[in-house]
Design a protein around this motif. Structure first.
Motif, PDB file in Angstrom:
ATOM      1  N   ASN A 213      22.309  16.529  40.601  1.00  0.00           N
ATOM      2  CA  ASN A 213      21.557  15.517  39.647  1.00  0.00           C
ATOM      3  C   ASN A 213      20.490  14.795  40.430  1.00  0.00           C
ATOM      4  OD1 ASN A 213      23.010  16.635  37.488  1.00  0.00           O
ATOM      5  ND2 ASN A 213      24.736  15.392  38.170  1.00  0.00           N
ATOM      6  N   PHE A 214      19.640  15.220  41.040  1.00  0.00           N
ATOM      7  CA  PHE A 214      18.566  14.709  41.825  1.00  0.00           C
ATOM      8  C   PHE A 214      17.430  13.836  40.887  1.00  0.00           C
ATOM      9  CE2 PHE A 214      19.471  18.231  44.771  1.00  0.00           C
ATOM     10  CZ  PHE A 214      19.623  17.440  45.990  1.00  0.00           C
ATOM     11  N   PRO A 215      17.001  12.857  41.058  1.00  0.00           N
ATOM     12  CA  PRO A 215      16.428  12.078  40.170  1.00  0.00           C
ATOM     13  C   PRO A 215      15.109  12.938  39.883  1.00  0.00           C
ATOM     14  CG  PRO A 215      16.052  10.779  42.392  1.00  0.00           C
ATOM     15  CD  PRO A 215      17.275  11.965  42.208  1.00  0.00           C
ATOM     16  N   PRO A 216      14.389  12.578  38.700  1.00  0.00           N
ATOM     17  CA  PRO A 216      13.398  13.534  38.183  1.00  0.00           C
ATOM     18  C   PRO A 216      11.881  13.462  39.103  1.00  0.00           C
ATOM     19  CG  PRO A 216      13.634  11.833  36.828  1.00  0.00           C
ATOM     20  CD  PRO A 216      14.940  11.840  37.604  1.00  0.00           C
ATOM     21  N   PRO A 217      11.440  14.328  39.372  1.00  0.00           N
ATOM     22  CA  PRO A 217      10.056  14.432  40.188  1.00  0.00           C
ATOM     23  C   PRO A 217       8.972  13.506  39.555  1.00  0.00           C
ATOM     24  CG  PRO A 217      10.378  16.273  39.370  1.00  0.00           C
ATOM     25  CD  PRO A 217      11.509  15.637  38.942  1.00  0.00           C
ATOM     26  N   LYS A 218       7.949  13.054  40.529  1.00  0.00           N
ATOM     27  CA  LYS A 218       7.118  12.035  40.136  1.00  0.00           C
ATOM     28  C   LYS A 218       5.870  13.032  39.405  1.00  0.00           C
ATOM     29  CE  LYS A 218       7.935   8.357  42.845  1.00  0.00           C
ATOM     30  NZ  LYS A 218       9.248   8.741  43.418  1.00  0.00           N
ATOM     31  N   GLY A 219       5.646  14.311  40.097  1.00  0.00           N
ATOM     32  CA  GLY A 219       4.481  15.102  39.836  1.00  0.00           C
ATOM     33  C   GLY A 219       4.673  15.814  38.466  1.00  0.00           C
ATOM     34  N   LYS A 220       3.833  16.474  38.121  1.00  0.00           N
ATOM     35  CA  LYS A 220       3.423  17.381  36.952  1.00  0.00           C
ATOM     36  C   LYS A 220       2.940  18.519  37.129  1.00  0.00           C
ATOM     37  CE  LYS A 220       3.603  13.724  33.342  1.00  0.00           C
ATOM     38  NZ  LYS A 220       4.364  12.927  34.001  1.00  0.00           N
ATOM     39  N   ALA A 221       3.297  19.551  36.324  1.00  0.00           N
ATOM     40  CA  ALA A 221       2.847  20.647  36.594  1.00  0.00           C
ATOM     41  C   ALA A 221       1.232  20.945  36.177  1.00  0.00           C
ATOM     42  CB  ALA A 221       3.224  21.843  35.815  1.00  0.00           C
ATOM     43  N   ILE A 222       0.369  21.700  36.650  1.00  0.00           N
ATOM     44  CA  ILE A 222      -1.184  21.616  36.470  1.00  0.00           C
ATOM     45  C   ILE A 222      -1.181  22.002  34.860  1.00  0.00           C
ATOM     46  CG2 ILE A 222      -1.789  21.981  38.747  1.00  0.00           C
ATOM     47  CD1 ILE A 222      -2.239  25.033  38.199  1.00  0.00           C
ATOM     48  N   GLU A 223      -2.594  21.964  34.433  1.00  0.00           N
ATOM     49  CA  GLU A 223      -2.699  22.639  33.072  1.00  0.00           C
ATOM     50  C   GLU A 223      -2.653  23.998  32.826  1.00  0.00           C
ATOM     51  OE1 GLU A 223      -3.252  20.624  30.056  1.00  0.00           O
ATOM     52  OE2 GLU A 223      -2.566  19.034  31.419  1.00  0.00           O
ATOM     53  N   LYS A 224      -3.102  24.721  33.942  1.00  0.00           N
ATOM     54  CA  LYS A 224      -2.968  26.272  33.770  1.00  0.00           C
ATOM     55  C   LYS A 224      -1.512  26.714  33.702  1.00  0.00           C
ATOM     56  CE  LYS A 224      -7.225  27.328  36.397  1.00  0.00           C
ATOM     57  NZ  LYS A 224      -7.581  25.836  36.552  1.00  0.00           N
ATOM     58  N   SER A 225      -1.621  28.163  33.072  1.00  0.00           N
ATOM     59  CA  SER A 225      -0.221  28.584  32.971  1.00  0.00           C
ATOM     60  C   SER A 225      -0.175  29.265  34.130  1.00  0.00           C
ATOM     61  CB  SER A 225      -0.102  29.499  31.625  1.00  0.00           C
ATOM     62  OG  SER A 225      -1.021  30.858  31.843  1.00  0.00           O
ATOM     63  N   ALA A 226       1.286  29.836  34.453  1.00  0.00           N
ATOM     64  CA  ALA A 226       1.602  30.634  35.696  1.00  0.00           C
ATOM     65  C   ALA A 226       0.533  31.967  35.847  1.00  0.00           C
ATOM     66  CB  ALA A 226       2.930  30.892  35.613  1.00  0.00           C
ATOM     67  N   ALA A 227       0.524  32.426  34.646  1.00  0.00           N
ATOM     68  CA  ALA A 227      -0.323  33.845  34.683  1.00  0.00           C
ATOM     69  C   ALA A 227      -1.934  33.491  35.027  1.00  0.00           C
ATOM     70  CB  ALA A 227      -0.202  34.522  33.215  1.00  0.00           C
TER      71      ALA A 227
END
Length: 325
Positions: free
Chosen positions: A100-114
């Motif tokens: 149960n680690f604290p949530p990360p500060k970062g976010k995913a980029i706008e592009k999808s994985a594909a």
């Protein structure tokens, strides 16, 4: 097609569903001087995709590598099916040993994985290796998104299949292929340079309890972190396999992609059973017989399938790299 420059770092995108052994593979990749991790993409498997993204961002924060982008992948299979089986009993409900680690500060980029895979393969033709450690949905979507992707990507090294051994979801199927058999069949027949590392090989590579104690006694920050999350994984292996150790599935696939001398391969066409009792079964046709009639394997491109592995070298590499930081 551009050819990778000798001596240049190998550009790798890790398509991942973290996962305890995914965490090991990601940390290992970041510790290999010959590798440049250019992105993580996320997929369902050990956990649902949303949690896979959270875990990928968290692991990069732990590693001090928030410069590496994370692109979120598909939440459904290529046929729009929902994920029926999540391996929380293997990796913990949070995928990382129930810490149960604290949530990360970062976010995913706008592009999808594909989209990210297609973009990077176009940017560096022939130079990008996609190391796929979960179901193959994102890779299949990249193939469908861009007809040139199969030619642009340097290699697709995937953890998947159970070649001539029983599966680990049921006797027929290995978990990653079972997660999206239709996507796997698209990938195996796309014509890219493909290396499949199945559980026939990864079940030969074991991190023992003694190895874990050695990791715990080191000052390596990755080793210390992994020892925190490993107990659930060890516990599952004790219950399921009656062994006091864990299989190093993901690190083995990663290292096979980086250093092919660690494995030997056979070649042939691979097809995936997409329905029925053997859904997810991988069948290798070695092309030694020419069949008189047309079959579902006729004219399908060959891929490489790992058949032997230098397991002691892989365990040593993992231990050395994760203990010295």
């Amino acid at each position: 097609m551009a050819v990778a420059v000798p001596g240049a770092k190998k550009k790798i995108i890790i398509d991942t569903d973290p996962g305890v052994d995914d965490a090991m593979a990601i940390f290992l990749a970041l510790r290999l001087p010959e590798v440049e991790v250019i992105g993580l993409t996320t997929i369902f498997g050990n956990v649902y995709t949303t949690l896979a993204t959270r875990n990928a961002l968290h692991l990069l924060e732990i590693a001090g590598r928030i410069d590496i982008p994370v692109a979120e992948g598909s939440h459904v299979t290529i046929t729009k099916g929902t994920k029926l089986r999540i391996a929380d009993f293997v990796h913990g409900v949070d995928g990382l040993g129930n810490q149960n680690f604290p949530p990360p500060k970062g976010k995913a980029i706008e592009k999808s994985a594909a989209e990210f895979m297609v973009e990077q393969a176009k940017l560096y033709p022939g130079e990008v290796t996609v190391v796929a450690l979960g179901p193959l949905t994102n890779v299949a979507l990249a193939i469908q998104l861009d007809p040139a992707f199969s030619k642009n990507v340097g290699q697709i090294a995937l953890l998947g299949g159970a070649f001539a051994v029983n599966g680990n979801v049921n006797p027929a199927a290995e978990a990653n292929i079972f997660g999206d058999p239709d996507a796997a069949d698209v990938v195996f027949t796309c014509g890219a340079d493909i290396l499949a590392v199945g559980i026939n090989v990864t079940h030969q590579v074991v991190l023992t309890a003694a190895d874990r104690d050695k990791l715990a006694s080191s000052n390596g920050k990755f080793a210390q972190y992994l020892c925190k999350i490993l107990e659930v994984y060890f516990s599952y292996h004790r219950d399921a396999y009656q062994m006091n150790g864990v299989y190093l599935h993901d690190p083995t696939a990663l290292l096979a992609a980086v250093d092919p001398s660690l494995i030997t391969c056979t070649e042939g066409a691979v097809r995936v059973q997409t329905n029925g009792i053997t859904r997810g079964l991988t069948i290798l046709y070695n092309k030694k017989k020419r069949f008189a009639e047309l079959t579902e394997w006729t004219d399908k491109p060959s891929v490489k399938v790992a058949v032997t592995v230098d397991s002691s070298a892989i365990v040593k590499l993992l231990m050395d790299r994760l203990m010295d930081l």
